[in-house]
Design a protein around this motif. Sequence first.
Motif, PDB file in Angstrom:
ATOM      1  N   ARG A  77       2.321   8.857  11.272  1.00  0.00           N
ATOM      2  CA  ARG A  77       1.903   7.488  11.650  1.00  0.00           C
ATOM      3  C   ARG A  77       1.210   6.793  10.490  1.00  0.00           C
ATOM      4  O   ARG A  77       1.526   5.657  10.142  1.00  0.00           O
ATOM      5  N   GLN A  78       0.255   7.484   9.891  1.00  0.00           N
ATOM      6  CA  GLN A  78      -0.500   6.876   8.801  1.00  0.00           C
ATOM      7  C   GLN A  78       0.394   6.596   7.604  1.00  0.00           C
ATOM      8  O   GLN A  78       0.298   5.526   6.979  1.00  0.00           O
ATOM      9  N   ASN A  81       2.559   3.488   8.173  1.00  0.00           N
ATOM     10  CA  ASN A  81       1.768   2.250   8.113  1.00  0.00           C
ATOM     11  C   ASN A  81       1.277   1.937   6.708  1.00  0.00           C
ATOM     12  O   ASN A  81       1.154   0.766   6.330  1.00  0.00           O
ATOM     13  N   ARG A  82       0.980   2.988   5.923  1.00  0.00           N
ATOM     14  CA  ARG A  82       0.397   2.755   4.600  1.00  0.00           C
ATOM     15  C   ARG A  82       1.450   2.567   3.509  1.00  0.00           C
ATOM     16  O   ARG A  82       1.209   1.842   2.538  1.00  0.00           O
ATOM     17  N   ASN A  88       1.793  -2.464   9.577  1.00  0.00           N
ATOM     18  CA  ASN A  88       0.851  -1.583  10.269  1.00  0.00           C
ATOM     19  C   ASN A  88       1.141  -1.400  11.757  1.00  0.00           C
ATOM     20  O   ASN A  88       0.232  -1.140  12.546  1.00  0.00           O
ATOM     21  N   VAL A  89       2.393  -1.552  12.167  1.00  0.00           N
ATOM     22  CA  VAL A  89       2.738  -1.304  13.567  1.00  0.00           C
ATOM     23  C   VAL A  89       3.866  -0.290  13.705  1.00  0.00           C
ATOM     24  O   VAL A  89       4.028   0.323  14.767  1.00  0.00           O
ATOM     25  N   GLY A  91       4.213   2.649  12.473  1.00  0.00           N
ATOM     26  CA  GLY A  91       3.737   4.014  12.696  1.00  0.00           C
ATOM     27  C   GLY A  91       3.419   4.286  14.155  1.00  0.00           C
ATOM     28  O   GLY A  91       3.618   5.406  14.636  1.00  0.00           O
ATOM     29  N   GLU A  92       2.930   3.269  14.872  1.00  0.00           N
ATOM     30  CA  GLU A  92       2.590   3.461  16.278  1.00  0.00           C
ATOM     31  C   GLU A  92       3.861   3.677  17.112  1.00  0.00           C
ATOM     32  O   GLU A  92       3.887   4.505  18.024  1.00  0.00           O
ATOM     33  N   PHE A 262      -4.344  -7.423   8.951  1.00  0.00           N
ATOM     34  CA  PHE A 262      -3.510  -6.242   9.173  1.00  0.00           C
ATOM     35  C   PHE A 262      -2.026  -6.509   8.895  1.00  0.00           C
ATOM     36  O   PHE A 262      -1.248  -5.574   8.698  1.00  0.00           O
ATOM     37  N   PRO A 265       1.253  -5.733   4.344  1.00  0.00           N
ATOM     38  CA  PRO A 265       1.673  -4.335   4.201  1.00  0.00           C
ATOM     39  C   PRO A 265       0.816  -3.581   3.193  1.00  0.00           C
ATOM     40  O   PRO A 265       0.540  -4.068   2.103  1.00  0.00           O
ATOM     41  N   SER A 266       0.385  -2.396   3.608  1.00  0.00           N
ATOM     42  CA  SER A 266      -0.427  -1.513   2.754  1.00  0.00           C
ATOM     43  C   SER A 266      -1.724  -2.166   2.290  1.00  0.00           C
ATOM     44  O   SER A 266      -2.373  -1.661   1.380  1.00  0.00           O
TER      45      SER A 266
END
Length: 334
Positions: A77-78, A81-82, A88-89, A91-92, A262, A265-266
């Motif tokens: 997940r991390q 997102n990173r 940042n969505v 990964g969820e 958020f 990106p990154s």
Amino acid sequence: MKIGVQISLALGLGVVIALIAAEGAGAIASLLAGAGWKLVLLVPLQTLPLLLDALGWRSVILGRIRLPVLFLIACIRQAINRLLPVANVGGEIVGIRLLAQQGVDGAAAGASVVVELLLSLFAQYVFVAIGVVCLFYRTHNARVVQALGIGLAAGLPALVLMMVIVRNGRVFHRVEQMAKRLLSRWLNGHRGFDHGVRVDAAVRETLAARSRLSHALGWQISALVAGSSETWLALRWLGHPVGFSDALVLESLTQAAKSVLFMVPSALGVQEAGLIGVGLLLGLGSDVALALSLAKRMREVLFGLPSLLAWQWIEGRKIFLHVRRRNEPQGRRD
């Protein structure tokens, strides 16, 4: 949304390049070279806050899952997102999918991610509040602390309202109904839409378990505090040691900026500008702040790439097994 993400990515990258050019790439490179191989130790250090986060996530999952498996999913997940341009969505969404593949009910998996994200906002709120208090005791800069305090006070009602809406507003059922209306011509009268109702019910059930929520919140706050050790150690190795409270201020206020923006990106540009701004309040030069940011990004890449490879291996293996099963004779499958 995709165009917005691409624009944000381009702007963020431009900000990073401009900041490095303004400060001087040579000075930043000299700081990183002085730290040398020790910065690589930041990579295994990341396992501690992620493990604490995974413990918090496990507290709100309505189902059984082994901690090592959940830790791997948290790493994936991390990393998504990173390292990937997913605002940042992404990964969820992948986290929900991987949980379901481990036997967790789909609605429970979705609810756990939703509740965990809500709690992470409250944990970050507490973390930022701690950082503001530490900043005041460190600098006695009343104007800055007052402005940050007003921001915190303004943000709390929004967090509470968000929690109330998610708990009582049948959010996912309404989103599902909206999707049915928009896509009705392609659904051909299909009526089997009840996942949103099930997710809403799972969210309410999870939010009703107060002991689970308190445990998860405690683990998440602990993870944020533990994450400050990365900043504390990196600055020592870069030749500009600070106290742990200063590292906590840097980490918390930068995290706040990344949460507000958020969609970038990154957090390209956001992290760098945040570290420079907070660093100036604490007496750190802009070159040190940029070197710290690059050290953090180095850690993100080195820690995240194996996680992305693990994710691709999991997905590839699943596709392979599915194809092999389809090609098996009927008698063997039975």
